[in-house]
Enzyme design. Structure first.
Site, PDB file in Angstrom:
ATOM      1  N   GLY A 185     -13.793 -18.078  33.033  1.00  0.00           N
ATOM      2  CA  GLY A 185     -12.916 -17.713  34.153  1.00  0.00           C
ATOM      3  C   GLY A 185     -12.865 -16.197  34.282  1.00  0.00           C
ATOM      4  CB  ILE A 229      -5.514 -14.371  32.449  1.00  0.00           C
ATOM      5  CG1 ILE A 229      -5.737 -15.871  32.657  1.00  0.00           C
ATOM      6  CG2 ILE A 229      -6.314 -13.558  33.448  1.00  0.00           C
ATOM      7  CD1 ILE A 229      -5.076 -16.410  33.909  1.00  0.00           C
ATOM      8  CG  ASP A 230      -6.017 -18.604  29.228  1.00  0.00           C
ATOM      9  OD1 ASP A 230      -5.494 -18.376  30.339  1.00  0.00           O
ATOM     10  OD2 ASP A 230      -6.922 -19.437  29.065  1.00  0.00           O
ATOM     11  CG  MET A 246      -3.567 -20.493  35.536  1.00  0.00           C
ATOM     12  SD  MET A 246      -5.071 -19.627  36.056  1.00  0.00           S
ATOM     13  CE  MET A 246      -5.596 -20.677  37.403  1.00  0.00           C
ATOM     14  CD  GLU A 293      -3.030 -23.891  33.022  1.00  0.00           C
ATOM     15  OE1 GLU A 293      -3.217 -24.050  34.239  1.00  0.00           O
ATOM     16  OE2 GLU A 293      -3.870 -23.330  32.283  1.00  0.00           O
ATOM     17  NE  ARG A 308      12.251 -26.676  48.693  1.00  0.00           N
ATOM     18  CZ  ARG A 308      13.265 -27.523  48.864  1.00  0.00           C
ATOM     19  NH1 ARG A 308      13.676 -28.257  47.847  1.00  0.00           N
ATOM     20  NH2 ARG A 308      13.870 -27.622  50.024  1.00  0.00           N
ATOM     21  NE  ARG A 320      -9.695 -16.906  36.744  1.00  0.00           N
ATOM     22  CZ  ARG A 320     -10.159 -18.146  36.778  1.00  0.00           C
ATOM     23  NH1 ARG A 320      -9.608 -19.095  36.040  1.00  0.00           N
ATOM     24  NH2 ARG A 320     -11.193 -18.457  37.520  1.00  0.00           N
TER      25      ARG A 320
HETATM   26  O1  F6P Z   1      -8.955 -19.737  30.851  1.00  0.00           O
HETATM   27  C1  F6P Z   1      -8.587 -19.059  32.013  1.00  0.00           C
HETATM   28  C2  F6P Z   1      -7.970 -19.982  33.021  1.00  0.00           C
HETATM   29  O2  F6P Z   1      -7.514 -19.202  34.112  1.00  0.00           O
HETATM   30  C3  F6P Z   1      -6.841 -20.865  32.474  1.00  0.00           C
HETATM   31  O3  F6P Z   1      -5.638 -20.189  32.312  1.00  0.00           O
HETATM   32  C4  F6P Z   1      -6.817 -21.960  33.513  1.00  0.00           C
HETATM   33  O4  F6P Z   1      -6.307 -23.158  33.003  1.00  0.00           O
HETATM   34  C5  F6P Z   1      -8.270 -22.122  33.873  1.00  0.00           C
HETATM   35  O5  F6P Z   1      -8.920 -20.906  33.522  1.00  0.00           O
HETATM   36  C6  F6P Z   1      -8.535 -22.428  35.324  1.00  0.00           C
HETATM   37  O6  F6P Z   1      -9.879 -22.678  35.503  1.00  0.00           O
HETATM   38  P1  F6P Z   1     -10.569 -22.811  36.933  1.00  0.00           P
HETATM   39  O7  F6P Z   1     -10.860 -21.405  37.419  1.00  0.00           O
HETATM   40  O8  F6P Z   1     -11.811 -23.574  36.666  1.00  0.00           O
HETATM   41  O9  F6P Z   1      -9.626 -23.516  37.829  1.00  0.00           O
END
Ligand code: F6P
Length: 358
Positions: free
Chosen positions: A11, A135-136, A178, A231, A275, A284
């Site tokens: 990602g 980003i994780d 995320m 998530e 909501r 990202r």
């Molecule tokens: O690992 C980075 C990340 O942004 C995670 O936080 C997220 O779950 C995943 O990638 C999302 O992946 P994609 O871009 O395939 O939707």
């Protein structure tokens, strides 16, 4: 060494372009050419390259994403063949292809999956150095990883916008962040934006505790409640919320939807209007913070020097502010938060933030 290659995979995130620029500048100054591999492991296997030089990378560090493109499904030793619908090991063939371009070493920027493939490439005879990004922030090689700080800022900015509308309408806002199975992004962004309740994947939450806290806050006279939920967070005894399974991906689970489920439960159980917002890929995107530009440049420079000095087989990372090298790990283990030990968790608890625990 006369020529090296650089690739970004997994990602995307902000700060990657700074690392690319740093590698190109460091190598070029020493008379070494740099070849860019396009679209992560797709370009590595299919042989899609682009030449990089000072002019091309001049001001890329201020831009988000990656100028080389990326892909987060493909794995070179488990590569999906669309025609036969089977997975194949394409590592040796891809190394041979890039050797034909005169490449003698590779710098691979990615998360734990990408760097696991980098280790395999190195073991198959192409010297490789890894740079951690995500980003994780779930990699033990570096704290923080490239992209983490920018993602926090993006999420904080979005949550602050939700606060103004939550205030106007006396609402409970559930914001989903995320991070896959790691709660760093939710903890840091949730805390910095003043979330009242933070729910992380590392410890399952009690719905009753969450609802009681919502009721308490609303009755205290505050007009709104902000809940930041990861998530992959789940209720005690419940299941993770999976948006879809990507069959041809090495990592098949794509999370998404826990905020909607939780918002419906809170509204039903407390009666307060609630909501849900999934921040998604907003986290990202965008331009890197200065700290990600600097981290990208430092790690790119260190990786390039290691490769040139014959010290491939390593990852470079930020450990306590110092750039260090360490061997590629043998296992893909995401770094998770220790909620009882983590300093920010403790601070947040002391300040009354609820983590959904009894
Ligand atoms: O690992 C980075 C990340 O942004 C995670 O936080 C997220 O779950 C995943 O990638 C999302 O992946 P994609 O871009 O395939 O939707």
């Amino acid at each position: 060494m006369k020529k090296i290659a650089i690739m970004t995979a997994g990602g995307d995130c902000a700060g990657l372009n700074s690392a690319i620029k740093s590698v190109v500048m460091t190598a070029n100054i020493q008379g070494i050419e740099v070849l860019g591999i396009m679209d992560g492991y797709i370009g590595f296997v299919e042989g899609k390259y682009t030449n990089l030089d000072e002019e091309i990378v001049r001001s890329i560090e201020t831009k988000g994403g990656t100028m080389l493109g990326s892909s987060n499904k493909e794995c070179p030793f488990h590569y999906y063949n669309k025609k036969t619908r089977t997975f194949e090991d394409r590592v040796d063939e891809a190394i041979e292809k890039i050797r034909e371009q005169g490449v003698e070493g590779m710098i691979i920027i990615g998360g734990d999956g990408t760097l696991d493939s980098a280790r395999v490439i190195h073991e198959h005879g192409m010297p490789a150095v890894g740079i951690p990004k995500t980003i994780d922030n779930d990699m033990s090689a570096s704290e923080p990883t490239i992209g983490f700080q920018t993602a926090i800022d993006a999420a904080v900015d979005a949550i602050r916008k939700l606060i103004t509308t939550a205030y106007s309408h006396r609402r409970v806002m559930v914001v989903e962040l995320m991070g896959r199975t790691s709660g760093y992004l939710t903890l840091y962004a949730g805390f910095a934006s003043g979330a009242d309740i933070i729910l992380l994947p590392e410890q399952d939450y009690s719905l009753k505790v969450v609802c009681d806290r919502v009721d308490e806050i609303m009755k205290s006279g505050k007009r709104y409640v902000i809940i930041a939920v990861s998530e992959a967070a789940k209720e005690k005894g419940g299941e993770e919320t999976i948006a879809m399974l990507v069959k041809d991906s090495f990592e098949q689970k794509r999370y998404g939807g826990v905020s909607q489920k939780l918002a419906a439960q809170i509204e039903q159980l407390t009666g307060y209007e609630t909501r849900a917002t999934i921040l998604g890929h907003i986290q990202r995107g965008g331009e890197p913070t200065t700290s990600d530009i600097i981290l990208g440049a430092r790690l790119g420079n260190a990786a390039c020097k290691l490769l040139i000095n014959g010290e491939a087989g390593n990852i470079v990372g930020n450990r306590g502010g110092k750039i260090m090298k360490m061997p590629f790990p043998k296992e893909r283990e995401p770094r998770l938060l220790n909620m009882d030990e983590d300093d920010l968790c403790k601070t947040a608890k002391d300040m009354g933030v609820c983590f959904g625990q009894e």
